[in-house]
Enzyme design. Structure first.
Site, PDB file in Angstrom:
ATOM      1  N   PRO A  78      47.757  18.031  73.011  1.00 42.49           N
ATOM      2  CA  PRO A  78      48.755  19.081  73.223  1.00 42.49           C
ATOM      3  C   PRO A  78      49.716  19.170  72.042  1.00 42.49           C
ATOM      4  CG  PRO A  78      48.961  17.326  74.880  1.00 42.49           C
ATOM      5  CD  PRO A  78      47.879  16.924  73.952  1.00 42.49           C
ATOM      6  N   GLU A  79      49.929  20.374  71.570  1.00 43.18           N
ATOM      7  CA  GLU A  79      50.906  20.587  70.513  1.00 43.18           C
ATOM      8  C   GLU A  79      52.141  21.265  71.103  1.00 43.18           C
ATOM      9  OE1 GLU A  79      49.877  21.701  66.654  1.00 43.18           O
ATOM     10  OE2 GLU A  79      47.837  20.937  66.729  1.00 43.18           O
TER      11      GLU A  79
ATOM     12  N   HIS B 160      42.960   8.676  86.986  1.00 46.30           N
ATOM     13  CA  HIS B 160      43.660   8.998  85.743  1.00 46.30           C
ATOM     14  C   HIS B 160      45.056   9.566  85.967  1.00 46.30           C
ATOM     15  CE1 HIS B 160      40.046   8.032  83.657  1.00 46.30           C
ATOM     16  NE2 HIS B 160      39.362   8.995  84.238  1.00 46.30           N
TER      17      HIS B 160
ATOM     18  N   ARG C 224      43.409   9.118  78.622  1.00 45.60           N
ATOM     19  CA  ARG C 224      43.433   8.172  77.495  1.00 45.60           C
ATOM     20  C   ARG C 224      44.702   7.326  77.456  1.00 45.60           C
ATOM     21  NH1 ARG C 224      41.306  10.984  72.177  1.00 45.60           N
ATOM     22  NH2 ARG C 224      41.407   8.822  71.500  1.00 45.60           N
TER      23      ARG C 224
ATOM     24  N   ARG D 257      59.915  17.288  48.173  1.00 44.80           N
ATOM     25  CA  ARG D 257      58.734  16.555  48.633  1.00 44.80           C
ATOM     26  C   ARG D 257      57.517  16.814  47.760  1.00 44.80           C
ATOM     27  NH1 ARG D 257      62.276  16.863  52.717  1.00 44.80           N
ATOM     28  NH2 ARG D 257      62.194  15.232  54.300  1.00 44.80           N
TER      29      ARG D 257
END
Ligand SMILES: [Zn+2]
Length: 271
Positions: free
Chosen positions: A2-3, A89, A107, A151
Site C-alpha cells: 500500500p502506498e 491472518h 506478511r 541532493r
C-alpha cells in the site's frame, strides 16, 4: 504494497464511521512488526475520536492516547458491524460500539502501536523524520527545489527517501517522473527550476488522481473482508517493461535502483 493513496483511501473508508465509537474489546493475533506497547485490554472503554493520516501511518485518536497503524507490505483494514470470526491472518481486532476494525496482514510487516500522545518518544520515532505531505499546502515548490539542489542522488531515490516529501513510493515515483518528463537516474541537484516545478505538479497530480480513483471504488473496499483493498492506476510506465509507451510507442525500460524496479520511457524522459 500500500502506498499513500491506498492509505488515504483506507482512512476515508472508515474515519467517519468509527468516530465516536467506544472500544468494547481489543484482540491481538500473531506478533506484528512492532508490539502494541500496552496491554490490549487497557484500550477497552476508550472512545475513538477520529482518524488522521501522516505519511503511510493512520493515526487513530482516542479520548486518551492514540494508535499508530501501518499497513506494512500486505496489510489491509476493514471496518463494519458484521465481520466473520478472525482468520489466521487477522492480527488486530478492535470491537467498538459502531463496528469492528480489523487488520488483515498475511506478511505481518504492519503494526499497531499505542502512544500516549504524538509527542511521546515512540510516536516521534515513527513520525518525527517524515517530510511534508504532498497533498497539503506545506508542500512548497521553492522548498522542494532547494531540497533537490542539495541532493546528489538520483531523483527517483530522493523521492523514495521521503525527506523532501513523504509517501511517494515506488509506483508513484515512476509515474510522476514520467509525467514530468524526467529520467529517474538524473541527479536531483541537476534538475532545473522549470523541471522541478513540473515534477512538483506531477507528484500532486498522480497522488490526487489515485486517491480519487480509489475513492470511487470505496464500496468494494470497505465491505467487511478487506481483501481487495488495493487498486492500481492505469499506469503509464510502472510494471510495463517492454510494452509500448502510451505517449510515443517506444518500449518502456526497466532498471533497478537501490534494489527497487524503476520503469521509464527513454524517449519521453530526458536526462
Ligand atoms: Zn514515451
Amino acid at each position: 504494497m500500500p502506498e499513500l493513496p491506498e492509505v488515504e483511501v483506507t482512512r476515508l473508508s472508515f474515519a467517519s464511521a468509527i468516530a465516536g465509537g467506544r472500544i468494547l474489546q481489543a484482540r491481538l493475533g500473531k506478533p506484528l512488526r512492532w508490539p502494541l506497547g500496552l496491554d490490549a485490554q487497557a484500550l477497552v472503554g476508550r472512545t475513538v475520536q477520529g482518524v488522521r493520516r501522516r505519511g503511510k501511518y493512520l493515526l487513530i485518536d482516542l479520548d486518551q492516547g492514540l494508535l499508530l497503524l501501518h499497513l506494512g507490505m500486505s496489510g489491509s483494514l476493514s471496518f463494519g458491524p458484521n465481520q466473520r470470526p478472525p482468520g489466521p491472518h487477522d492480527h488486530f481486532d478492535m470491537l467498538t460500539t459502531l463496528g469492528l476494525l480489523r487488520l488483515h496482514d498475511p506478511r505481518r510487516f504492519g503494526a499497531v502501536v499505542y502512544a500516549d500522545d504524538q509527542q511521546a518518544p515512540n510516536a516521534v520515532k515513527l513520525l518525527g523524520h517524515l517530510g511534508v505531505e504532498p497533498l497539503e499546502q506545506g508542500f512548497d515548490v521553492d522548498v522542494f527545489f532547494q531540497g533537490l539542489k542539495k541532493r546528489q542522488a538520483p531523483i527517483k531515490q530522493v523521492l523514495l527517501a521521503g525527506e523532501l516529501v513523504v509517501g511517494v513510493g515506488n509506483i508513484y515515483a515512476s509515474e510522476a517522473l514520467f509525467l514530468a518528463g524526467i529520467r529517474p537516474t538524473m541527479r536531483a541537484a541537476k534538475i532545473s527550476k522549470p523541471r522541478a516545478l513540473r515534477l512538483h505538479q506531477a507528484i500532486r497530480e498522480v497522488l490526487a488522481r489515485a486517491v480519487a480513483q480509489g475513492g470511487s471504488s470505496l464500496r468494494d473496499f470497505s465491505n467487511a473482508q478487506g481483501q481487495n483493498g488495493y487498486f492500481q492506476l492505469e499506469a503509464m510506465v510502472y510494471d510495463r517493461a517492454g510494452q509500448p509507451c502510451r505517449v510515443c510507442g517506444h518500449p518502456i525500460k526497466r532498471i533497478v535502483q537501490g534494489q527497487r524496479s524503476t520503469f521509464f520511457c527513454a524517449a519521453c524522459q530526458k536526462p
